[in-house]
Scaffold this motif. Sequence first.
Motif, PDB file in Angstrom:
ATOM      1  N   LYS A 131       0.859  -1.318   0.048  1.00  0.00           N
ATOM      2  CA  LYS A 131      -0.043  -0.178  -0.118  1.00  0.00           C
ATOM      3  C   LYS A 131       0.962   1.156   0.223  1.00  0.00           C
ATOM      4  O   LYS A 131       1.768   1.429   0.835  1.00  0.00           O
ATOM      5  CB  LYS A 131      -0.872   0.170   1.363  1.00  0.00           C
ATOM      6  CG  LYS A 131      -1.696   1.348   1.314  1.00  0.00           C
ATOM      7  CD  LYS A 131      -2.888   1.555   0.109  1.00  0.00           C
ATOM      8  CE  LYS A 131      -3.737   2.387   0.606  1.00  0.00           C
ATOM      9  NZ  LYS A 131      -3.253   3.927   0.428  1.00  0.00           N
ATOM     10  N   ASP A 132       0.741   2.056  -0.998  1.00  0.00           N
ATOM     11  CA  ASP A 132       1.644   3.426  -1.189  1.00  0.00           C
ATOM     12  C   ASP A 132       0.812   4.286  -0.089  1.00  0.00           C
ATOM     13  O   ASP A 132      -0.500   4.509  -0.257  1.00  0.00           O
ATOM     14  CB  ASP A 132       1.746   3.870  -2.423  1.00  0.00           C
ATOM     15  CG  ASP A 132       2.604   2.948  -3.431  1.00  0.00           C
ATOM     16  OD1 ASP A 132       3.348   2.463  -2.930  1.00  0.00           O
ATOM     17  OD2 ASP A 132       2.093   2.861  -4.727  1.00  0.00           O
ATOM     18  N   LEU A 133       1.386   5.217   0.520  1.00  0.00           N
ATOM     19  CA  LEU A 133       0.968   6.350   1.199  1.00  0.00           C
ATOM     20  C   LEU A 133       0.648   7.396   0.574  1.00  0.00           C
ATOM     21  O   LEU A 133       0.840   7.609  -0.645  1.00  0.00           O
ATOM     22  CB  LEU A 133       1.986   6.455   2.525  1.00  0.00           C
ATOM     23  CG  LEU A 133       2.184   5.506   3.182  1.00  0.00           C
ATOM     24  CD1 LEU A 133       3.362   5.880   4.423  1.00  0.00           C
ATOM     25  CD2 LEU A 133       1.151   4.920   4.165  1.00  0.00           C
ATOM     26  N   LYS A 134       0.234   8.645   0.859  1.00  0.00           N
ATOM     27  CA  LYS A 134      -0.443   9.656   0.170  1.00  0.00           C
ATOM     28  C   LYS A 134       0.869  10.290  -0.379  1.00  0.00           C
ATOM     29  O   LYS A 134       1.942  10.448   0.077  1.00  0.00           O
ATOM     30  CB  LYS A 134      -0.920  10.680   1.317  1.00  0.00           C
ATOM     31  CG  LYS A 134      -1.673  11.978   0.512  1.00  0.00           C
ATOM     32  CD  LYS A 134      -2.337  12.795   1.516  1.00  0.00           C
ATOM     33  CE  LYS A 134      -2.758  13.930   0.938  1.00  0.00           C
ATOM     34  NZ  LYS A 134      -3.859  14.937   1.906  1.00  0.00           N
ATOM     35  N   ASN A 135       0.596  10.774  -1.682  1.00  0.00           N
ATOM     36  CA  ASN A 135       1.804  11.373  -2.574  1.00  0.00           C
ATOM     37  C   ASN A 135       2.800  10.361  -2.589  1.00  0.00           C
ATOM     38  O   ASN A 135       3.932  11.037  -3.157  1.00  0.00           O
ATOM     39  CB  ASN A 135       2.128  12.662  -1.910  1.00  0.00           C
ATOM     40  CG  ASN A 135       0.930  13.647  -1.733  1.00  0.00           C
ATOM     41  OD1 ASN A 135       0.095  13.691  -2.743  1.00  0.00           O
ATOM     42  ND2 ASN A 135       0.897  14.450  -0.684  1.00  0.00           N
TER      43      ASN A 135
END
Length: 885
Positions: A785-789
């Motif tokens: 899961k990629d975090l915000k930005n």
Amino acid sequence: MKHTLRTFLMATAVLAATNAAHAQFPSIPGGGGQRPAAIPGTSSDDTPRGNAKLTGTVVDSTTSKPVEFASIALIDTKTNKPVDGTVADEKGRFTLTKLPQGDFQLLISFVGYRNKTVSSVKLNRKGDVDLGTVKLGADVRTLKEVEVVGQASLVEEKVDRLVYNAEKDITAKGGDATDVMRKVPLLSVDLDGNVSLRGSSNVRVLINNKPSTIVASSVADALKQIPADMIKSVEVITSPSAKYDAEGSAGIINIITKKTTLQGFTLNLDSGVGNRGTNLGLNGNLRTGKMGFSLSGFGRANYNVIGKFANTQQTFGSRGTTTTEQTADTRNHGIFGQYTLGWDYDISKNSSITASLRYGARNNYQNQDNFLTRTTSPTAYFPTVSNRNVLTKDLSGTVDANVDYTRTYAKPQQELSISAQYSRNNRNNDFTADILSSADFSTIVSRQQNLNNSYNQESTIQADYQTPIGKNQMIEFGGKGIYRQVESAFSYNYSVGTGGLVTDPTRSPNTLNYDQSIGAGYVSYTITTKNKYTIKAGTRLEHTTINANYSQNQPGEQGGQAGQDLGIPNYNNLVPSLNISKALKGGKTVKIAYNRRLQRPGIQFLNPNVNTSNPTNITQGNPLLSPELTDNFELSSSAYIKSVYLNVALFARQTNNSITNVRDTVTTSVGQVTNPALSQVIRTTYLNIGKESAYGANVFGNATLFSKWQIGGGFDVYYAYLTNNSSTFIYNATNSGWVVTGRFFTNLTIKNGWGVQGFGFIRGKQVQLQGTQGGFAFYSLGVKKDLKNKRGSFGIAGENFFSHPFTVRSESASPIFTQNSLTSLYNAGVRVNFSYKFGKLSFDQPQRQKKSVNNDDVKGGEGGGDNGGQQQPATPAAGGGRRPR
């Protein structure tokens, strides 16, 4: 820093606007459209200036959020020339001052958005104009195209190599380079981490086009020191040109790590924890103006790596058959680290210098507990039973220092590079065995120890020059000098009970000194014809001088005896190469190639130290080995069929004077030091007696479905034929058979930054001169899961989760022995990973490709008495050393 960024982007905006303006508005005959547009503020800018002011704010049309650093250009509608330009700030605001009066158009652009044109901008000499909010719409079509291209570029086909882009591998997060190598087409990795290309372990591994003495010492060790998430791509060069060193019978593997080409400062944190290992990595980059710095550190601890092995062997002597049965539990743990400091500086527009200093360390410990040996001899009435606990320590440190200078010229592709390198690897590879009482298997009655200290040092200088001839030809030539110093000092000690260790009087301390000097020169010529043929031909001449001696010191003697010259002759090698490729319609490519390669023996094969950690299966190198020569032929084709990439290759390989591991039997003492018993044991050593042939095919495919789902895989199959020309019947052998390897890869991109990835690899039995090595498999599944930005990410990955344990069976045979072994691996694992990026990057001008030293001439990675940093149980037949080919 921000001021520098804005200045750079402003110039970029003006230049981009110049092209855009010419594309959107017709040129006025005889006007400015017929000559290069002048940049405002220069001496050639004759546009009158004024006091008008223009302001505005650029926002996203959907989210109404500011568009940072959007490019702004003011276009004169009469001359179709840019009058001024700027870049929006972090809040999307922009301001243009001291503008002339007149009618203008404003062009606003940014990556990922459709260009916006504001017409009828009227300026008065003293008036201010506020455009208010200007909305940019997303360019959906462009974003989709970028996404498809990124998915489709997992594998790239180039004129002399295949490139595997490893950046999207989430299951290897927290792993090392070994995990990545298993997914690269044409490669296979065994249980010890040793890499083979099309069935041959005679490959040369480079890191960012640079060699390292840690690779010369052991490829498996080097791969464990490189974090998987720092690898950008892996290049598989199956037909190296004359520019490369002649080493690597099967080819060259070049690992490219991620580098920054951006202005500013960043600090990446990568961490992971699992039931079998923990890792922590920091990678910082600073670039300002013409100078850049990088500092990175990576550490990894392995633990809870357990297993078992069972070994049964028979030796046939004049008095009958001796049968030995062995079992043991194994445990592995270790700490690995790599630290790099890099620096580069653009001296001028056409010249640059780079330097780097790297230190790598590994501390690996392997325990063999309850090492039970039961021997039945025809000369004894009762079986002999012994038990021991063995601790093997493999400790090493490596220093690499590089300085590289590159100069380009006005003529495109004309280039001169000069490189120098110093590299040294210090290594301690020791074992201590506690001999237990046969009465209770718990009391220590004696202790045995083998100490082996060695170093491998290289100093290199090289120069390369290339220049185009006309529009379709290129010539390259250069020279290189390498000076190597290798030393291996070893001794044997023992004690009675748990007392102090003393030197074994029957085995004097020994030292091998091995100095090697290599001088090389090459020339290469490339031509591209009008009918899309590309021909690259070249030759390389290498002269090798060896000065080697072997000394024996008596116990307590200072300095020892003078070294005995081994009398290894000098030799010359001429290494030709030819690559021909043809570009066909529809993106198809056909290639045919021939090259000759040589393989010099590394310290693992040369080291005369006798490794007796398993006293019934000992290993010993041979300092008298000479290089092996290999001729390679390849026919390959690749094509894109809609969204499917397909690569098919046929290959043939013939190796003469092959460095082959052979096994025989010797009589030696086993058991307790105070009451040793003589027994027939199996010895593994290395000789230039072999001829190896391989004929096979590689098939690899990759497809992207729905722009989100990527699947790939393939198989390698070849027929191996091994024989030797030894007149000694115990060595004479011939073996052949088919070897099949397969792999599968899938990656699914889900919404909101989620992704799933799976991988599987399987290899069948490996054909060896005196037997076979068992097949094995690996598989993994991960979620990310990629975090915000995309500032960071977290994920979880599991591997071999259905294997409890995974077993490998191997067997060997000759007229004087048979052997069967079973290795059980409890390597099911799970790990959780987290990474985060600190700092902010900005655009930078493209960096020139850096040159570096490539020493590609030593056979390494496998060898006598070298565990290769394995995390699995040692193969009893190799005494904890190299798995035979």
